[in-house]
Design a protein around this motif. Structure first.
Motif, PDB file in Angstrom:
ATOM      1  N   THR A 216       8.361  40.554  73.721  1.00  0.00           N
ATOM      2  CA  THR A 216       8.705  39.129  73.714  1.00  0.00           C
ATOM      3  C   THR A 216       9.586  38.767  74.892  1.00  0.00           C
ATOM      4  O   THR A 216       9.359  37.754  75.576  1.00  0.00           O
ATOM      5  CB  THR A 216       9.418  38.757  72.401  1.00  0.00           C
ATOM      6  N   MET A 217      10.600  39.587  75.157  1.00  0.00           N
ATOM      7  CA  MET A 217      11.518  39.288  76.254  1.00  0.00           C
ATOM      8  C   MET A 217      10.813  39.405  77.600  1.00  0.00           C
ATOM      9  O   MET A 217      11.030  38.576  78.500  1.00  0.00           O
ATOM     10  CB  MET A 217      12.737  40.221  76.191  1.00  0.00           C
ATOM     11  N   ASP A 234      -0.781  29.450  84.567  1.00  0.00           N
ATOM     12  CA  ASP A 234      -1.642  30.014  83.536  1.00  0.00           C
ATOM     13  C   ASP A 234      -0.846  30.986  82.675  1.00  0.00           C
ATOM     14  O   ASP A 234       0.017  31.718  83.174  1.00  0.00           O
ATOM     15  CB  ASP A 234      -2.832  30.731  84.182  1.00  0.00           C
ATOM     16  N   ASP A 235      -1.124  30.991  81.368  1.00  0.00           N
ATOM     17  CA  ASP A 235      -0.397  31.875  80.459  1.00  0.00           C
ATOM     18  C   ASP A 235      -1.312  32.732  79.602  1.00  0.00           C
ATOM     19  O   ASP A 235      -0.847  33.507  78.765  1.00  0.00           O
ATOM     20  CB  ASP A 235       0.527  31.055  79.551  1.00  0.00           C
ATOM     21  N   VAL A 236      -2.628  32.614  79.785  1.00  0.00           N
ATOM     22  CA  VAL A 236      -3.574  33.265  78.887  1.00  0.00           C
ATOM     23  C   VAL A 236      -3.373  34.774  78.850  1.00  0.00           C
ATOM     24  O   VAL A 236      -3.387  35.394  77.777  1.00  0.00           O
ATOM     25  CB  VAL A 236      -5.025  32.928  79.290  1.00  0.00           C
ATOM     26  N   ASP A 237      -3.186  35.396  80.008  1.00  0.00           N
ATOM     27  CA  ASP A 237      -3.052  36.855  80.039  1.00  0.00           C
ATOM     28  C   ASP A 237      -1.819  37.326  79.287  1.00  0.00           C
ATOM     29  O   ASP A 237      -1.866  38.305  78.534  1.00  0.00           O
ATOM     30  CB  ASP A 237      -3.024  37.353  81.488  1.00  0.00           C
ATOM     31  N   ILE A 238      -0.704  36.606  79.463  1.00  0.00           N
ATOM     32  CA  ILE A 238       0.537  37.012  78.805  1.00  0.00           C
ATOM     33  C   ILE A 238       0.468  36.770  77.298  1.00  0.00           C
ATOM     34  O   ILE A 238       0.840  37.639  76.496  1.00  0.00           O
ATOM     35  CB  ILE A 238       1.733  36.248  79.405  1.00  0.00           C
ATOM     36  N   VAL A 239       0.006  35.590  76.903  1.00  0.00           N
ATOM     37  CA  VAL A 239      -0.088  35.283  75.474  1.00  0.00           C
ATOM     38  C   VAL A 239      -1.026  36.272  74.779  1.00  0.00           C
ATOM     39  O   VAL A 239      -0.730  36.783  73.683  1.00  0.00           O
ATOM     40  CB  VAL A 239      -0.574  33.834  75.262  1.00  0.00           C
ATOM     41  N   SER A 240      -2.144  36.586  75.428  1.00  0.00           N
ATOM     42  CA  SER A 240      -3.090  37.540  74.853  1.00  0.00           C
ATOM     43  C   SER A 240      -2.449  38.923  74.713  1.00  0.00           C
ATOM     44  O   SER A 240      -2.624  39.597  73.687  1.00  0.00           O
ATOM     45  CB  SER A 240      -4.335  37.622  75.735  1.00  0.00           C
ATOM     46  N   GLU A 241      -1.727  39.332  75.749  1.00  0.00           N
ATOM     47  CA  GLU A 241      -1.075  40.649  75.703  1.00  0.00           C
ATOM     48  C   GLU A 241      -0.074  40.735  74.561  1.00  0.00           C
ATOM     49  O   GLU A 241      -0.018  41.738  73.839  1.00  0.00           O
ATOM     50  CB  GLU A 241      -0.373  40.918  77.039  1.00  0.00           C
ATOM     51  N   VAL A 242       0.735  39.686  74.381  1.00  0.00           N
ATOM     52  CA  VAL A 242       1.772  39.714  73.356  1.00  0.00           C
ATOM     53  C   VAL A 242       1.158  39.723  71.955  1.00  0.00           C
ATOM     54  O   VAL A 242       1.530  40.541  71.101  1.00  0.00           O
ATOM     55  CB  VAL A 242       2.728  38.516  73.515  1.00  0.00           C
ATOM     56  N   ASP A 247       3.914  45.675  69.015  1.00  0.00           N
ATOM     57  CA  ASP A 247       5.172  45.075  68.567  1.00  0.00           C
ATOM     58  C   ASP A 247       4.938  43.822  67.729  1.00  0.00           C
ATOM     59  O   ASP A 247       5.679  43.560  66.771  1.00  0.00           O
ATOM     60  CB  ASP A 247       6.061  44.741  69.772  1.00  0.00           C
ATOM     61  N   PHE A 248       3.922  43.012  68.078  1.00  0.00           N
ATOM     62  CA  PHE A 248       3.632  41.831  67.269  1.00  0.00           C
ATOM     63  C   PHE A 248       3.207  42.239  65.859  1.00  0.00           C
ATOM     64  O   PHE A 248       3.684  41.699  64.856  1.00  0.00           O
ATOM     65  CB  PHE A 248       2.552  40.982  67.930  1.00  0.00           C
ATOM     66  N   ARG A 249       2.340  43.230  65.782  1.00  0.00           N
ATOM     67  CA  ARG A 249       1.900  43.705  64.465  1.00  0.00           C
ATOM     68  C   ARG A 249       3.072  44.289  63.682  1.00  0.00           C
ATOM     69  O   ARG A 249       3.208  44.074  62.473  1.00  0.00           O
ATOM     70  CB  ARG A 249       0.783  44.739  64.614  1.00  0.00           C
TER      71      ARG A 249
END
Length: 266
Positions: A216-217, A234-242, A247-249
């Motif tokens: 997240t950080m 563009d934020d698609v790559d970062i949002v998809s990665e997170v 860690d999200f799970r």
């Protein structure tokens, strides 16, 4: 040239050194040239870049702390003696380009960064402190870029963008045109934490940051960096990665299970 790893207590060479140590999840970088208020030589800038590269590559590091040796200055700019070799405006363009790269490497670190400012953060030192995510200063510490009354040089657009993003154009103009050097207590709210015991504040901050989700950080820092360069970044790559991360799970499972999450940084 390799970044120094010896303790900062060792005698600093005349050209100075940038010393990196890693203690668990905390990286500590010391600008070690106290006899010159830690003014940066080109060799020190190169060592800083190497230190940032090593921090970025170490997934065990969760936070980085930057500090000047000697307790009287963070960094008092670039060593002015080095400007004697400049023969034309091209040298200035090359210099500003290099400095942008060094400061940019610090700004782009994937982990939160803290600048500990005791005494002076001037010129290049102001740029480095400003590139950190947080600043903790001792009372009376001064910030500024008084080049209009000292060197007569200028900053690059990239440097001005960074200062304006954090301080606002009005204060940047006062620093650059009036050559004001405000003390930490007079800096904008939220820009710097002023404390008698800077060590205690820094340790509390590092302890808090180490316990937060690295993914997240890392994502937040990168997206804020992109946004500062392009409002439509563009934020698609970062949002998809997170959202695809372990860690999200882990965070979702820990929250629903009412237990503390165990972040892996992956």
């Amino acid at each position: 040239m390799s970044v120094a790893e010896a303790p900062a207590a060792e005698t600093a060479p005349p050209q100075g050194a940038v010393r990196l140590t890693v203690d668990g999840a905390v990286a500590r970088v010391v600008f070690d040239r106290p006899h010159a208020r830690n003014a940066m030589t080109f060799a020190m800038y190169e060592e800083l870049a190497e230190a940032c590269g090593r921090i970025a590559a170490d997934r065990n590091v969760r936070v980085a702390v930057f500090r000047g040796a000697g307790g009287k200055a963070f960094v008092a700019g670039t060593d002015i003696e080095q400007f004697r070799a400049f023969a034309s405006g091209k040298d200035g363009v090359a210099y500003e380009h290099k400095v942008d790269g060094y400061v940019g490497a610090l700004e782009a670190l994937p982990v939160p960064s803290i600048a500990v400012v005791e005494g002076w953060a001037v010129g290049g030192g102001m740029a480095l402190a400003n590139a950190c995510d947080f600043r903790v200063a001792s009372p009376g510490a001064r910030f500024g870029v008084p080049i209009a009354r000292t060197l007569g040089n200028c900053l690059s657009v990239a440097s001005l963008r960074r200062l304006s993003d954090t301080l606002g154009p009005a204060l940047v103009k006062r620093m650059l045109l009036l050559a004001e050097m405000p003390i930490a207590e007079d800096m904008p709210a939220g820009y710097v934490t002023v404390a008698e015991d800077v060590d205690a504040v820094v340790e509390a901050m590092t302890g808090r940051l180490v316990g937060h989700a690295p993914v997240t950080m890392r994502a937040t820092k990168e997206l804020l960096r992109r946004l500062s360069l392009d409002p439509k970044a563009d934020d698609v790559d970062i949002v998809s990665e997170v959202y695809g991360s372990n860690d999200f799970r882990e965070g979702v499972d820990a929250f629903l299970s009412k237990r503390p999450p165990q972040w892996s940084g992956s």
